[in-house]
Design a protein around this motif. Structure first.
Motif, short mmCIF file in Angstrom:
data_model
loop_
_atom_site.label_atom_id
_atom_site.label_comp_id
_atom_site.label_asym_id
_atom_site.label_seq_id
_atom_site.Cartn_x
_atom_site.Cartn_y
_atom_site.Cartn_z
N ARG A 153 -9.81 6.69 -0.90
CA ARG A 153 -8.95 6.44 -1.44
C ARG A 153 -7.52 6.81 -0.42
O ARG A 153 -6.63 6.28 0.01
CB ARG A 153 -7.99 7.41 -2.63
N VAL A 200 -7.84 4.23 2.46
CA VAL A 200 -7.31 3.24 2.40
C VAL A 200 -5.59 2.94 2.53
O VAL A 200 -4.71 2.20 2.55
CB VAL A 200 -7.65 2.90 0.78
N LYS A 258 -2.25 1.10 3.24
CA LYS A 258 -0.91 0.51 2.81
C LYS A 258 0.18 1.25 3.47
O LYS A 258 1.23 -0.72 3.91
CB LYS A 258 -1.34 0.69 1.88
N PHE A 309 -14.81 1.23 -3.34
CA PHE A 309 -13.81 0.25 -2.19
C PHE A 309 -13.18 -0.75 -2.53
O PHE A 309 -12.23 -1.25 -2.09
CB PHE A 309 -15.63 0.20 -1.10
N CYS A 358 -9.53 -1.13 -2.66
CA CYS A 358 -8.58 -1.94 -1.90
C CYS A 358 -8.46 -2.64 -2.32
O CYS A 358 -6.70 -3.17 -1.71
CB CYS A 358 -9.75 -2.18 -0.53
N ARG A 359 -8.25 -3.57 -3.91
CA ARG A 359 -7.49 -4.51 -3.53
C ARG A 359 -6.64 -3.69 -4.54
O ARG A 359 -5.93 -4.55 -5.14
CB ARG A 359 -9.09 -5.36 -5.63
N LEU A 390 -4.38 -2.21 -1.39
CA LEU A 390 -4.20 -3.06 -0.76
C LEU A 390 -3.18 -4.26 -1.37
O LEU A 390 -2.42 -5.33 -0.92
CB LEU A 390 -4.62 -3.39 0.11
N VAL A 406 -7.42 -9.26 0.94
CA VAL A 406 -7.10 -8.20 0.69
C VAL A 406 -5.89 -8.33 1.84
O VAL A 406 -6.53 -8.67 2.70
CB VAL A 406 -7.73 -7.18 0.21
N ALA A 410 -10.34 -4.03 6.18
CA ALA A 410 -10.96 -3.81 5.16
C ALA A 410 -12.35 -3.78 5.62
O ALA A 410 -13.28 -4.67 5.44
CB ALA A 410 -11.35 -3.34 3.85
N LYS A 454 -16.43 -2.41 4.80
CA LYS A 454 -17.49 -1.84 4.77
C LYS A 454 -18.56 -1.40 5.45
O LYS A 454 -18.89 -2.33 5.69
CB LYS A 454 -17.86 -2.30 3.25
#
Lengths: 327, 327
Positions: A89, A92, A96, A112, A116-117, A120, A281, A285, A287
């Protein structure tokens, strides 16, 4: 090479099946491979000690203590309400609040994507998707999405994926008119279920997209097209089935393992294409595969830096606002 | 080996991407491999000449002229109303009217499934499915279904596939309590879409089935279970993605190809597992891969004969009537 701007990537140092150990080597590799890269690394104190012990240049990274780890299969509501101090978190959030240009995590796909959704936000009303680079010949990658950001998808979602993949292939791969295909059980026009047929109609009707028809899963690695669109369930199964066969060769023992390494085409070394971009997003990001080793994790970090270097997010936002607004 | 009864297999001599040429060698191989096998071969006159020229023992096969070929992507209604004299239709009819114990075709999956369902009919109200044997270790196969008989499936259909696969693994593979798993994007209980979750509940509630939970596509070849249940779209994609990777190794050129052959585990030679059984119809129907070479097509013919030899259809009918009637 022109002078590169400094890129800051936030790293979730807790994710991955192998704990934080691959992170140390990956950080060393990535910093060596990408001179203008700096990292903000979130993780447990053991990771901090290991980074220092390995002699990683302290000027190139900042360590922030965050030992909380999110289980791969945690309920989305729990992911959002709990785990406020988790490494994932906080990494991420670093994107932001503008501290980092990109975030990389090898943790659970579900958590994840949810974080992110939520943190962000999405570009417009587009449905985000995980997009992987599939090796499809010497110096050629085919983008494939969705690889599992969504458990189920509508025809409109698949259309979104086509738009996202098209923009990414243009901006990230430098292909002027990416050839787009939909993954199906056959190439004939009438093949597949209703979802596939409806998605085909939506994509074909959009004159911003160069739709090439259907592609079968045995042709994913053949370079017939630049973008392969599929739902997250099917895409995830296709990717894992391919990995399963590759690992039979890789995991064979003794002399057979030696021959497998010699037999593998140079362009098909698994760690070369680690790191799926979560497209759609507001931010970059990436993964990383949960079972990624250090080389693969380093590649994911470098891919994140490259995407940030070419302003992928800003350009995608412009592209999507231009094309999606025509709908 | 105990004395085997004579088995008659009807062959569609027109199907397959490579025309009828592999048929001639496949017939020679199959007759050599299975001494109590006789064939009824439907096809064009050229095939008849080629069989005679190749010196195939005329006492072991009967040739029937049927030059009409059904295109792979023909509309199902057209398949049923036209093509009355096609090799595929006549071969299926040979099972229906008792002349043959089984039918083998390398033609289009769609037309073959439509003709088998229409002409042979289904066992009760079960939904037929294509079931392949996936190599999953030395001397071990995992049955996987559906591989594409159905374009879309309900949770009840997946439950039917579990019942069909369970019966086939018992009767055909001799496994007393087949371990059944559902193909999914993760193994955690909450993973997957609604279809998967609903199917899981139905299968788990049936105490005739030994349900082991979910399996990921990278484990298809690992032998974790005996039966893998999936919808026809996903199953087809998984199989083809696996083939795609295998063919990268097989199609590499020069020295790499040589190493690939040496690297391949002995149990993973593609032609060894050709021939998918269409389970759930009244009779034994085997779909050979459209691009099968002669060795692979011979294996499909022998598999059809073996299934007939062990009375697979009659036993499955009994098993299904016993278990499905409990629903």
């Amino acid at each position: 090479m022109t002078k590169q701007k400094e890129i800051v990537v936030a790293i979730d140092g807790t994710g991955g099946d192998r704990g934080f150990l691959p992170v140390v080597n990956a950080v060393r590799f990535a910093l060596a491979l990408y001179p203008s890269l700096k990292l903000i690394i979130f993780g447990p104190s053991d990771l901090s000690s290991a980074l220092a012990k390995a002699g990683v240049d302290a000027k190139r990274y900042e360590f922030r203590l965050a030992s909380q780890n999110i289980p791969q299969d945690e309920d989305p509501k729990e992911v959002l309400s709990g785990y406020r101090k988790s490494a994932m978190r906080l990494a991420v959030e670093a994107v932001k609040n503008g501290e980092a240009h990109a975030v990389v995590s090898g943790g659970g796909t579900g958590p994840f994507v949810v974080l992110c959704r939520h943190i962000l936000g999405t570009i417009g009303r587009v449905r985000p998707a995980l997009c992987a680079r599939m090796p499809s010949g010497p110096n050629h990658f085919t983008l494939m999405l969705d690889l599992g950001a969504n458990a189920s998808s509508s025809a409109e979602d698949l259309y979104d994926f086509a738009i996202l993949g098209n923009a990414a292939a243009k901006l990230y791969q430098g292909i002027s008119d990416p050839r787009i295909a939909v993954l199906n059980v056959g190439t004939e026009a009438g093949k597949g279920n209703r979802l596939i047929q409806e998605a085909k109609e939506l994509i074909r009707a959009d004159h911003n997209l160069l739709f090439e028809g259907f592609v079968e899963a045995n042709r994913i690695f053949c370079g017939d097209c630049d973008v392969i669109v599929t739902d997250g369930f099917t895409g995830n199964v296709a990717l894992k089935a391919a990995e399963g066969v590759a690992s039979i060769f890789a995991k064979s023992s003794g002399i057979k393992r030696f021959f497998a390494k010699l037999a593998c085409p140079d362009w098909l070394t698994p760690w070369q294409y680690n790191g799926s971009l979560l497209l759609g997003v507001n931010g970059i990001a990436v993964k990383s595969h949960a079972s990624a080793g250090d080389e693969a994790l380093a590649v994911a970090m470098v891919e994140a830096a490259k995407a940030a270097q070419c302003d992928l997010y800003e350009l995608m936002k412009e592209e999507l606002e231009r094309t999606v607004s025509k709908r």
